[in-house]
Design an enzyme around this catalytic site. Sequence first.
Site, mmCIF file in Angstrom:
data_model
loop_
_atom_site.group_PDB
_atom_site.id
_atom_site.type_symbol
_atom_site.label_atom_id
_atom_site.label_comp_id
_atom_site.label_asym_id
_atom_site.label_seq_id
_atom_site.Cartn_x
_atom_site.Cartn_y
_atom_site.Cartn_z
ATOM 1 N N ASP A 1 -9.771 4.387 -8.199
ATOM 2 C CA ASP A 1 -9.322 5.720 -8.533
ATOM 3 C C ASP A 1 -9.874 6.557 -9.546
ATOM 4 O O ASP A 1 -10.412 5.862 -10.575
ATOM 5 C CB ASP A 1 -7.943 5.341 -8.796
ATOM 6 C CG ASP A 1 -6.943 4.907 -7.569
ATOM 7 O OD1 ASP A 1 -7.296 5.247 -6.301
ATOM 8 O OD2 ASP A 1 -5.938 4.312 -7.702
ATOM 9 N N SER B 1 -2.104 0.414 -1.084
ATOM 10 C CA SER B 1 -3.246 1.238 -2.004
ATOM 11 C C SER B 1 -3.156 0.640 -3.292
ATOM 12 O O SER B 1 -3.159 -0.472 -3.536
ATOM 13 C CB SER B 1 -3.265 2.645 -1.677
ATOM 14 O OG SER B 1 -4.601 3.181 -2.413
ATOM 15 N N HIS C 1 -8.975 0.613 1.025
ATOM 16 C CA HIS C 1 -9.609 1.593 1.628
ATOM 17 C C HIS C 1 -11.293 1.205 1.717
ATOM 18 O O HIS C 1 -12.151 2.269 1.758
ATOM 19 C CB HIS C 1 -9.739 3.006 0.777
ATOM 20 C CG HIS C 1 -8.251 3.545 0.375
ATOM 21 N ND1 HIS C 1 -7.586 4.323 1.036
ATOM 22 C CD2 HIS C 1 -7.577 3.216 -0.572
ATOM 23 C CE1 HIS C 1 -6.304 4.416 0.980
ATOM 24 N NE2 HIS C 1 -6.539 3.949 -0.497
#
EC number: 3.4.13.21
Length: 234
Positions: free
Chosen positions: A135, A120, A157
């Site tokens: 984010d 990530s 993601h």
Amino acid sequence: MELLLLSNSTLPGKAWLEHALPLIANQLNGRRSAVFIPFAGVTQTWDEYTDKTAEVLAPLGINVTGIHRVADPLAAIEKAEIIIVGGGNTFQLMKESRERGLLAPMADRVKRGALYIGWSAGANLACPTIRTTNDMPIVDPNGFDALDLFPLQINPHFTNALPEGHKGETREQRIRELLVVAPELTVIGLPEGNWIQVSNGQAVPGGPNTTWVFKAGEEAVALEAVIAFNPWPH
């Protein structure tokens, strides 16, 4: 260089990092000494994050040391055979790493043979910039330039799914917006459960879902799993 870039750390029905353990074991090649960069952790302490990572990787024979626990972080990076960068908040990760002067030493150590493992936010950090992170919260990292170990941008993601009735943009639309303002970039949409392994100048995508490549003015291209490609300019 040796890189393992994972979209995420947890899959449904599996323990934390469980799906990544065989991949990590495959790239160790005798490496055992690791430093862990926990700075992306926001809702867990750096000690908690480090201890959790050390416990999961111990069965592989990896000895994990949190970079925040050592008196001389630069010396620890120089001695490390593995550099592990955990996921969480990419902006916080970049801010803390930059303020401690760790970015250039980490990149240099990987270029000289250390294995880089990141999931990530850790995958974002390996890219030229962190401009394809998802984010929030956003903190000022004093610049978006990252480690530049992998030459393409990664969007972890990645999904194009939208909840019924949701009128916001899809992830692909967001990436397309970026490519309007920065057409020189190439972005990889890396779905959860997927990864990219890099070794000897070749990148190999893997995982159960389709990984996508986005370029300005072009249709998205699907990367075939386990088919190597060279992401570096020829």
